[in-house]
Design a protein around this motif. Structure first.
Motif, PDB file in Angstrom:
ATOM      1  N   LEU A 149     -17.429 -11.783  13.676  1.00 59.55           N
ATOM      2  CA  LEU A 149     -18.204 -10.629  13.172  1.00 59.55           C
ATOM      3  C   LEU A 149     -17.646 -10.170  11.827  1.00 59.55           C
ATOM      4  O   LEU A 149     -18.397  -9.852  10.903  1.00 59.55           O
ATOM      5  N   PHE A 183     -19.911 -10.214   8.461  1.00 58.02           N
ATOM      6  CA  PHE A 183     -20.307  -8.948   7.828  1.00 58.02           C
ATOM      7  C   PHE A 183     -19.434  -8.537   6.644  1.00 58.02           C
ATOM      8  O   PHE A 183     -19.905  -7.863   5.735  1.00 58.02           O
ATOM      9  N   ILE A 199     -27.381 -13.140   9.021  1.00 60.76           N
ATOM     10  CA  ILE A 199     -27.802 -13.541  10.378  1.00 60.76           C
ATOM     11  C   ILE A 199     -27.618 -15.055  10.571  1.00 60.76           C
ATOM     12  O   ILE A 199     -27.507 -15.536  11.693  1.00 60.76           O
ATOM     13  N   PHE A 219     -24.838 -16.377  12.919  1.00 59.00           N
ATOM     14  CA  PHE A 219     -25.084 -16.339  14.362  1.00 59.00           C
ATOM     15  C   PHE A 219     -26.210 -17.295  14.746  1.00 59.00           C
ATOM     16  O   PHE A 219     -26.150 -17.946  15.783  1.00 59.00           O
ATOM     17  N   THR A 259     -33.358 -14.646  16.562  1.00 58.05           N
ATOM     18  CA  THR A 259     -32.717 -14.402  15.256  1.00 58.05           C
ATOM     19  C   THR A 259     -33.507 -15.059  14.117  1.00 58.05           C
ATOM     20  O   THR A 259     -33.522 -14.530  13.005  1.00 58.05           O
ATOM     21  N   SER A 271     -17.664 -18.648  13.474  1.00 54.48           N
ATOM     22  CA  SER A 271     -18.784 -18.230  14.320  1.00 54.48           C
ATOM     23  C   SER A 271     -19.179 -19.348  15.296  1.00 54.48           C
ATOM     24  O   SER A 271     -19.410 -19.074  16.487  1.00 54.48           O
ATOM     25  N   LEU A 299     -22.253  -1.885  10.380  1.00 60.64           N
ATOM     26  CA  LEU A 299     -22.829  -2.958  11.197  1.00 60.64           C
ATOM     27  C   LEU A 299     -21.724  -3.711  11.930  1.00 60.64           C
ATOM     28  O   LEU A 299     -21.853  -4.027  13.113  1.00 60.64           O
ATOM     29  N   GLY A 331     -20.499  -1.564  14.733  1.00 59.90           N
ATOM     30  CA  GLY A 331     -21.579  -1.473  15.718  1.00 59.90           C
ATOM     31  C   GLY A 331     -21.610  -2.704  16.611  1.00 59.90           C
ATOM     32  O   GLY A 331     -21.657  -2.604  17.842  1.00 59.90           O
ATOM     33  N   TYR A 332     -21.542  -3.870  15.970  1.00 59.80           N
ATOM     34  CA  TYR A 332     -21.576  -5.115  16.745  1.00 59.80           C
ATOM     35  C   TYR A 332     -20.297  -5.328  17.549  1.00 59.80           C
ATOM     36  O   TYR A 332     -20.346  -5.909  18.632  1.00 59.80           O
ATOM     37  N   ILE A 345     -20.873  -3.380  20.686  1.00 58.49           N
ATOM     38  CA  ILE A 345     -21.815  -4.092  21.578  1.00 58.49           C
ATOM     39  C   ILE A 345     -21.114  -5.283  22.238  1.00 58.49           C
ATOM     40  O   ILE A 345     -21.221  -5.499  23.449  1.00 58.49           O
ATOM     41  N   TRP A 346     -20.360  -6.026  21.442  1.00 60.99           N
ATOM     42  CA  TRP A 346     -19.645  -7.192  21.962  1.00 60.99           C
ATOM     43  C   TRP A 346     -18.620  -6.776  23.009  1.00 60.99           C
ATOM     44  O   TRP A 346     -18.450  -7.434  24.035  1.00 60.99           O
TER      45      TRP A 346
END
Lengths: 235, 44
Positions: A34, A38, A53, A56, A107, A204, B4, B7-8, B11-12
């Motif tokens: 992540l 990001f 995106i 992922f 996605t 990822s 973000l 946030g993720y 959630i994770w």
């Protein structure tokens, strides 16, 4: 404890142990993935932040292929050995694979709308072959749940899983064989990406692979527990 | 992007805790099945 139950118990315990060991690395790998997607990877010049995106989308796509390869492997091994454990592998891989393919098909449109100005380009071969792949394995799950337990069910499912896997290479090569708006990012000369983007993608893919394996192990342990409970009920 | 990211991560973390819960419950089921099998064997 009777011998078949003893063996099933030990195998289920082993699956749970493997899944247990992978939990902590999985948590941190996913957080790093992540972070990579990001914060570490640079913003793509033309597409902007929506391109993030990709990390992922590709990660789950690779793992749906891996899971369906598990179905193929389980099917072939079951037809050769007739051992129920291979059927457990195939059935668990289908469930995980369908979840991952659903994620790919979710996605993808989120990325497509701002870039291609459409949620779902019907004429695109990659999208349509992926949709067919999803439908094949949803049909596998329907077949599985509609047949009564026994050799016939496992045999039909093994054959269905093997034939269904034929769509995986078609999905992979669709962007090379036919005209498509899907970009060819990974070529024989490597990935046409910035080094930071490659790092983020790599982490990822690894994180998603560990997640995929953990889920398959957990699902196989659940299946073994369930068949042990069934055996004990009938004994 | 930092919002973000966090946030993720939240959630994770929730999904991960659910995974841990599933794992624990399966271990308990596994142990109970073993105990049940042993009890049935002793009765036979």
């Amino acid at each position: 404890m009777s011998s078949p139950i003893n063996t099933s118990w030990r195998v289920a315990r082993l699956y749970l142990r493997i899944a247990d060991w992978s939990l902590i690395p999985l948590y941190f790998l996913m957080v790093v993935a992540l972070y990579g997607a990001f914060l570490y990877a640079p913003t793509e010049r033309e597409m902007g932040d929506v391109q993030r995106i990709f990390y992922f989308h590709v990660g789950v796509a690779w793992n749906c292929f891996l899971a369906f390869f598990g179905v193929f492997l389980g099917g072939v091994a079951y037809l050769i050995t007739r051992k129920r454990s291979w059927d457990h592998l195939a059935a668990s891989c289908v469930e995980v694979g369908v979840v991952f393919t659903t994620m790919v098909l979710t996605t993808g449109p989120i990325w497509a709308k701002p870039i291609w100005n459409t949620w779902w380009p019907w004429g695109d071969p990659r999208i349509m072959t992926t949709m067919v792949l999803w439908l094949i394995y949803v049909a596998y799950l329907m077949l599985r749940s509609s047949l009564p337990e026994g050799e016939t069910k496992y045999k039909y499912c093994a054959v269905f899983g093997i034939i269904g896997f034929l769509d995986v290479p078609i999905v992979w090569f669709s962007i090379r064989w036919w005209r498509t708006i899907h970009p060819v990012v990974i070529t024989s000369s490597g990935a046409e990406l910035e080094p930071e983007m490659i790092h983020a993608l790599f982490v990822s893919v690894i994180a998603m692979t560990v997640l995929c394996v953990t889920l398959v192990m957990l699902r196989m342990a659940m299946r073994l527990n369930s068949s042990m409970a069934e055996e004990l009920t009938h004994s | 992007m930092i919002y973000l990211f966090f946030g993720y991560v939240v959630i994770w973390t929730i999904l991960f805790l659910y995974l841990v819960f599933l794992m624990r419950s399966q271990k308990q089921v596994n142990d109970k099945l073993k105990a049940l099998s042993e009890t049935l064997d002793q009765q036979d």
